[in-house]
Motif scaffolding. Sequence first.
Motif, mmCIF file in Angstrom:
data_model
loop_
_atom_site.group_PDB
_atom_site.id
_atom_site.type_symbol
_atom_site.label_atom_id
_atom_site.label_comp_id
_atom_site.label_asym_id
_atom_site.label_seq_id
_atom_site.Cartn_x
_atom_site.Cartn_y
_atom_site.Cartn_z
ATOM 1 N N LEU A 23 0.831 -1.205 0.000
ATOM 2 C CA LEU A 23 0.000 0.000 0.000
ATOM 3 C C LEU A 23 0.868 1.259 0.000
ATOM 4 N N VAL A 24 1.937 1.246 0.799
ATOM 5 C CA VAL A 24 2.840 2.406 0.832
ATOM 6 C C VAL A 24 3.484 2.609 -0.545
ATOM 7 N N ASP A 25 3.875 1.511 -1.215
ATOM 8 C CA ASP A 25 4.415 1.602 -2.582
ATOM 9 C C ASP A 25 3.442 2.329 -3.505
ATOM 10 N N ALA A 26 2.166 1.909 -3.465
ATOM 11 C CA ALA A 26 1.154 2.503 -4.347
ATOM 12 C C ALA A 26 0.958 3.987 -4.027
ATOM 13 N N MET A 27 0.989 4.351 -2.730
ATOM 14 C CA MET A 27 0.841 5.761 -2.352
ATOM 15 C C MET A 27 2.002 6.591 -2.892
ATOM 16 N N GLN A 30 1.570 6.978 -6.751
ATOM 17 C CA GLN A 30 0.462 7.818 -7.202
ATOM 18 C C GLN A 30 0.597 9.265 -6.750
ATOM 19 N N ALA A 31 1.397 9.508 -5.717
ATOM 20 C CA ALA A 31 1.610 10.897 -5.280
ATOM 21 C C ALA A 31 2.685 11.576 -6.123
ATOM 22 N N GLY A 32 3.204 10.857 -7.141
ATOM 23 C CA GLY A 32 4.191 11.460 -8.033
ATOM 24 C C GLY A 32 5.578 11.513 -7.461
ATOM 25 N N SER A 33 5.872 10.682 -6.443
ATOM 26 C CA SER A 33 7.192 10.727 -5.804
ATOM 27 C C SER A 33 8.287 10.263 -6.741
ATOM 28 N N PHE A 34 7.904 9.484 -7.778
ATOM 29 C CA PHE A 34 8.929 8.941 -8.662
ATOM 30 C C PHE A 34 8.718 9.394 -10.103
ATOM 31 N N ALA A 35 8.176 10.606 -10.281
ATOM 32 C CA ALA A 35 7.890 11.089 -11.635
ATOM 33 C C ALA A 35 9.139 11.124 -12.493
ATOM 34 N N GLU A 36 10.260 11.550 -11.878
ATOM 35 C CA GLU A 36 11.493 11.659 -12.665
ATOM 36 C C GLU A 36 12.077 10.298 -13.010
ATOM 37 N N HIS A 37 11.563 9.231 -12.358
ATOM 38 C CA HIS A 37 12.071 7.886 -12.647
ATOM 39 C C HIS A 37 11.032 7.073 -13.421
ATOM 40 N N ALA A 38 10.138 7.764 -14.128
ATOM 41 C CA ALA A 38 9.022 7.058 -14.765
ATOM 42 C C ALA A 38 9.493 5.986 -15.732
ATOM 43 N N ALA A 39 10.642 6.250 -16.368
ATOM 44 C CA ALA A 39 11.124 5.290 -17.358
ATOM 45 C C ALA A 39 11.788 4.089 -16.695
ATOM 46 N N GLU A 40 12.138 4.225 -15.423
ATOM 47 C CA GLU A 40 12.837 3.140 -14.743
ATOM 48 C C GLU A 40 11.856 2.095 -14.237
ATOM 49 N N LYS A 41 12.360 0.908 -14.013
ATOM 50 C CA LYS A 41 11.560 -0.169 -13.406
ATOM 51 C C LYS A 41 11.670 -0.031 -11.887
ATOM 52 N N LEU A 42 10.560 0.339 -11.246
ATOM 53 C CA LEU A 42 10.576 0.507 -9.791
ATOM 54 C C LEU A 42 10.328 -0.848 -9.131
ATOM 55 N N ASP A 43 11.064 -1.130 -8.069
ATOM 56 C CA ASP A 43 10.928 -2.403 -7.359
ATOM 57 C C ASP A 43 9.611 -2.460 -6.602
ATOM 58 N N ASP A 44 9.149 -3.694 -6.355
ATOM 59 C CA ASP A 44 8.048 -3.887 -5.412
ATOM 60 C C ASP A 44 8.607 -3.802 -4.002
ATOM 61 N N ARG A 45 7.736 -3.449 -3.046
ATOM 62 C CA ARG A 45 8.115 -3.356 -1.620
ATOM 63 C C ARG A 45 9.387 -2.527 -1.454
ATOM 64 N N VAL A 173 -12.347 1.970 4.262
ATOM 65 C CA VAL A 173 -11.922 2.072 2.870
ATOM 66 C C VAL A 173 -11.688 0.653 2.359
ATOM 67 N N TYR A 174 -12.142 0.372 1.135
ATOM 68 C CA TYR A 174 -11.935 -0.945 0.516
ATOM 69 C C TYR A 174 -10.866 -0.790 -0.563
ATOM 70 N N ALA A 175 -9.865 -1.664 -0.533
ATOM 71 C CA ALA A 175 -8.722 -1.438 -1.434
ATOM 72 C C ALA A 175 -8.180 -2.736 -2.008
ATOM 73 N N CYS A 176 -7.509 -2.577 -3.158
ATOM 74 C CA CYS A 176 -6.637 -3.615 -3.706
ATOM 75 C C CYS A 176 -5.299 -2.917 -3.906
ATOM 76 N N ALA A 177 -4.435 -2.990 -2.870
ATOM 77 C CA ALA A 177 -3.187 -2.208 -2.865
ATOM 78 C C ALA A 177 -2.279 -2.602 -4.019
ATOM 79 N N ARG A 178 -2.323 -3.876 -4.411
ATOM 80 C CA ARG A 178 -1.446 -4.330 -5.492
ATOM 81 C C ARG A 178 -1.761 -3.585 -6.800
ATOM 82 N N ASP A 179 -3.068 -3.321 -7.044
ATOM 83 C CA ASP A 179 -3.472 -2.603 -8.252
ATOM 84 C C ASP A 179 -3.542 -1.093 -8.030
ATOM 85 N N GLY A 180 -3.337 -0.636 -6.775
ATOM 86 C CA GLY A 180 -3.382 0.805 -6.494
ATOM 87 C C GLY A 180 -4.777 1.391 -6.634
#
Length: 634
Positions: A23-27, A30-45, A173-180
């Motif tokens: 869930l923290v990964d998805a937040m 989606q908050a744009g914390s990694f906008a400059e790394h959009a082209a990179e492959k971001l790790d899970d967890r 709140v109902y969520a599917c954190a994996r799908d964000g």
Amino acid sequence: MPTRHDIRNVAIVAHVDHGKTTLVDAMLKQAGSFAEHAAEKLDDRMMDSNDLEREKGITILAKNTAVKYHPKDGGDPITINIIDTPGHADFGGEVERGLSMVDAVVLLVDASEGPLPQTRFVLRKALAARMPVILCINKTDRPDSRIDEVVNETYDLFLDLDADEDQIEFPIVYACARDGVASLTKPEDGTVPADSTNLEPFFTTLLDSVPAPQYDADAPLQAHVTNLDADNFLGRIALLRVEQGELAKGQSVAWIKRDGTIANVRITELMMTEALTRKPAEKAGPGDICAVAGIPDIMIGETLADPENPIALPLITVDEPAISMTIGTNTSPLVGRGGTGKGADAKAAVKDRKVTARQVKDRLERELIGNVSLRVLETERPDAWEVQGRGELALAILVEQMRREGFEMTIGKPQVVTKQVDGKTYEPVERMTIDVPEEHMGAVTQLMGVRKGRMDNMSNHGSGWVRMEFVVPSRGLIGFRTEFLTNTRGTGIAHSIHEGHEPWFGTLTTRNNGSLVADRAGAVTAFAMTNLQERGVLFTEPGTEVYEGMIVGENSRADDMDVNITKEKKLTNMRSSSADSFEAIVPPRKLSLEQSLEFCRDDECVEVTPEAVRIRKVVLDQKERGRTASRAKR
């Protein structure tokens, strides 16, 4: 009182593997914390930065991150500081520290498993701190999800923990954190919320439900040290929350130590967290979570205050330790000789290994600095120390970290920490929740009966699985998991949590089988293994170096057996039609560090080196062990 509306502080708490870090990964994404790394492959967890956390798939250390949320109505951006806490009760000290930094908690519950023991543990801490709670039902897309039942079970848990009316009126709140994806509308069981494509409903619920930090404009500086880190250039870094006043780079502050003494120090560096990195900052105000450098000996729980008017904040308190084990220097014949135990080549490859008592003692003292739930006590021997912690896993993680740093140690069998109440001995007990298929119910009940567990509750969801709750002495759970997985064919799920202390339960017999003990030093031969494998289960491979007193297998009978596992086949010059017949060797059972600790009896210990984990007798000499046994019988 003045309020800071540009900041929110929240902790995410849950049982193991219910999806906090995902869930923290998805937040963050989606908050744009990694906008400059959009082209990179971001790790899970991404928050699980520790090697052991990634290997075991659990969070061990509480970590903080920050996301900048831009409201959809175009208002000013709001900083949301998030503390990702461990879900395992053995790391409860991390949870308690994390809760001291925040104003509300997000309680994450799996849509299928529902509230489990660690959910109860972390929720109890949050309710005791009088914090508002947001319930997030995660993994709604699981095929076996049962959302309505899980929500009702969570309400029951709140009532069971004596929550007041305000705390029970929590948003869901109902969520599917994996799908964000998150929604405020309950989806169908087994589906992802359909009326949303992102976490926007979750963010808005956070802003509405998490109170903004309030402060007194005239109050002097007060900042609470809640965690420690280290940097090669800056030295020790203190993570703290500013409660009142302002903290600035270069400022002189009063450092109030644990013993009440006060020293004036200067803040040489001030940093604030953005996403996963710390960035230099000029100042931090009330409610901010920041990191400061310049105080080399600062400890968790201490306070930074105004030099003119120093007022200490309360020290962080944690639950009492329940399990202890002795950690000492390696005293085996193979000390300092590498994984194979052979010669100078092994020594050259491991010249940096740490084998002295001073090195082990310094490392344990270093661990105490950042781990508030651990205790280290002196023993009668100058080269061994008693280490007390919350549970077996917490202590095994410490040993594994030391092993990877090059330490060689001897680890004693885990024991429980007892206490005296009105002249009677009380021992820690645990509440164990077990989920098993119906056909294994009898085996589990029998297993818990031997360990003096009493059943408190049993429920059948009608899906072929049964959930049972037992109260069992912590002693009985040492060595339980391996046997439990064997008896349930690997299908059972068991979780336990500390439940307090009860009068001593009496003698427990948890391991019925004895050990196969090597009676001489040498290399294991396939010929000897072929003859011994019908005596029990072997732990060693051909070619492994062994020594007298080392345990090489589990006997099929209750008593120990001394065996010659280095015996070689005698060669003759006579040929025979049957002489060269081959027998297959049964693959040996490889024991992990945790399994080795569970296997130990009182007269056994575990030798841990960077390359190998060996089980051995405390007294290596075969004759001496025989004399001790005969004296005990008399």
